[in-house]
Write an enzyme that holds these catalytic residues in place. Sequence first.
Site, PDB file in Angstrom:
ATOM      1  N   SER A   1       0.843  -1.186   0.000  1.00  0.00           N
ATOM      2  CA  SER A   1       0.000   0.000   0.000  1.00  0.00           C
ATOM      3  C   SER A   1       0.889   1.251   0.000  1.00  0.00           C
ATOM      4  O   SER A   1       1.663   1.442  -0.930  1.00  0.00           O
ATOM      5  CB  SER A   1      -0.950  -0.038   1.194  1.00  0.00           C
ATOM      6  OG  SER A   1      -1.988   0.892   1.033  1.00  0.00           O
TER       7      SER A   1
ATOM      8  N   ASP B   1      -9.882  -3.898  -5.377  1.00  0.00           N
ATOM      9  CA  ASP B   1      -9.372  -2.965  -4.373  1.00  0.00           C
ATOM     10  C   ASP B   1      -9.900  -1.557  -4.644  1.00  0.00           C
ATOM     11  O   ASP B   1      -9.770  -1.035  -5.750  1.00  0.00           O
ATOM     12  CB  ASP B   1      -7.840  -2.970  -4.412  1.00  0.00           C
ATOM     13  CG  ASP B   1      -7.202  -2.219  -3.257  1.00  0.00           C
ATOM     14  OD1 ASP B   1      -7.929  -1.557  -2.494  1.00  0.00           O
ATOM     15  OD2 ASP B   1      -5.966  -2.293  -3.125  1.00  0.00           O
TER      16      ASP B   1
ATOM     17  N   HIS C   1      -8.327  -5.028  -0.815  1.00  0.00           N
ATOM     18  CA  HIS C   1      -7.056  -4.397  -0.478  1.00  0.00           C
ATOM     19  C   HIS C   1      -6.145  -5.359   0.285  1.00  0.00           C
ATOM     20  O   HIS C   1      -4.924  -5.272   0.184  1.00  0.00           O
ATOM     21  CB  HIS C   1      -7.314  -3.145   0.357  1.00  0.00           C
ATOM     22  CG  HIS C   1      -6.117  -2.272   0.527  1.00  0.00           C
ATOM     23  ND1 HIS C   1      -5.458  -1.688  -0.539  1.00  0.00           N
ATOM     24  CD2 HIS C   1      -5.432  -1.876   1.636  1.00  0.00           C
ATOM     25  CE1 HIS C   1      -4.441  -0.967  -0.088  1.00  0.00           C
ATOM     26  NE2 HIS C   1      -4.401  -1.076   1.222  1.00  0.00           N
TER      27      HIS C   1
END
Length: 712
Positions: free
Chosen positions: A562, A648, A683
Amino acid sequence: MPEALTPPVAKKIPAPREFHGDVFVDQYEWMRDRDDPEVIAYLEAQNAYVAAQTASQEQLRTDIFNEIRSRTKETDMSVPVRSGRYWYYLRTEEGKAYGIRCRCPIDGDDDWTPPEVSGDQSLPGEQVLLDSNAEAEGHDFFALGAYSISHDGRWLAYSTDTVGDERYTLRVKDLETGELLPDVVENTAGGATWSKDARHLFYLTVDEAWRPDTVWRHDIGSTEPDTRVYTEPDERFWVGFGASHSDEYLMIVAGSKVTTEAFALSMDDPTGEFTSIAGRTDGVEYSVEHARLAGSDYFVIVHNGDTGDGRAVNFAVDAMPVDDPSARRTIVAHRPEYRVEDVDCFADYLVLSYRSEALPRIAIADLRGRTDLPGADDFVPVAFDQELCSVGLGANPEWNAPHLRIGYTSFVDPTEILDLDVSTGDRRLLKRAVVLGDYDPADYVATREWATAADGTRIPVSIVRRADADPAAPMPLLLNGYGAYEISSDPGFSVQALSLLDRGVAVATAHVRGGGEMGREWYEQGRLLAKRNTFTDFIAAAEHLIEAGWTSPDKLIADGGSAGGLLMGAVANLAPELFGGILAAVPFVDPLTSILDPSLPLTVIEWDEWGDPLHHREIYSYIRDYAPYENVAELPYPAMLILTSFQDTRVLFTEAAKWAARLQESTTSGRPVLLKTEMNGGHGGPSGRYRQWEEAAFELAWILCQSGAVSP
């Protein structure tokens, strides 16, 4: 090369992007259209390329999966937690991917000793409340959002996501009959909170940019439209809500990265109006809990506002009478050596969560018998022998609990759940996470070293290895990093890491600026126009590990996800020669394209973290200089594994797909750049523990091969 071992070549469609006089021609922006069959075909071709490139690792992946499974007690249960008239707990069963939430009745009002943990036997009177395996049946992805039981124990509100986009369907179950009520709400955010009378249910929805912005009240059994309770118009603010620990107040919190406002509503008036607790001041963050101190009701406020002696940069704690905000006073003053993170309030205790020396800690103030407010000296730290460890509160839903449930873990110690008697200091071990096989913590060693950044700042680096490894001989090493949002990378035990450690790989974490390990200033020195410190700190950590003889560049693998994926992309451009491989999961590597477009999900709220390049040329130029995607060049990139998820909503798959295309086109090293897309994940990747173990085995096998710990 055979076609299967050649990366797919993406078509190019020039898409100029011009801001502040700078023009960037994006050849791969066409990949943003998730409904385009060519986009799907490209991702599938990349997955086929990954499969071909890693086919020789199949047996290693199988071995690692079996190792993870063999070390895990699959049929198990959590330590029961008392709430109301029941003990609540989670069961897992061998062969089932998801948990089963259960409860059983308590023996009496004075029973605070939880039933013994027994993974393979039902407890007396056990009732299954929600079996996520049944809920997940027929779906490739499943995630539980809300899970909230009414105060009388009658109703369960829960929500599910079967796509991976973090949009949930909220339902209500009658726990006496097992029937679902007709009350169903689609497209909610993740949480739900009951009013004390169990007649009203509060939940969140998101705006067009997928920002949680509105709190609603649903009246159970009503066919009337739900009531909009609060909407936050400022696009920088994210809304959350919940009940105070005392269950006396409902709380709504609107927060940006740097500013907070909290609202309260008495549980005695659940259809009333929320009122602001401490207002909204730009740059001031605060959190609020309700406490009963010296016989009166107070709001306990953790804040970084003005204390009269300057700003409480590392936060202070105030107590404000509920009925007299003007009598607010400080009970824990700001101190530069530790960062106050939270205060949990109980009937007889206050628990201060803070961090010092880059480690999370707790301290407890006993309120029994007090006729005045507590002060900083009344908080007694809870200490453990292990130097590098994490300590925090466990599940403590009961306001009047005579003991505190706490959790402990370290790099080498599996998680322990303990009950702490505050009056005596006695601790009762309730459960230590089981690691099957012959695991012995004494076989592993965790240490901390300090790298020196380019500006002279000392950067903590945590390292865990086998005790019998020779630290004087360069070894394969995995270096993790994140460094954003003031999120800290704290010590924690990992069963999966054993598959690396036992093959001679050391695992290290660089606690770079931008995280929160060393206090608020540590965060401030790694955001906005200081963001490059995050990247150079990580490079300094890598250089330190090499120079100190821990590893060598060909054996060093970098890993981040991320915002940590942005870190991976930046260091790949800045110092590709330091790494034998880089793993980037759901990487935020195209920040300018995202942050320049306010219509994209979660863009505007990111301006406080990264800066607003849309309206400020200086910010634009600064991000343009480090943005991984724009700065891909003809460089000898290390082997790279890029992981993304098609569903995501936090970091769109487009960023990873575009980045991989440029890297594959530009790298001069001949080392493969792999793009692996989870088509049915969010995610956090795939759902269900077995699919997650398979994914972990895939990543670990790649790390082992790229680091030279195992022959490909």
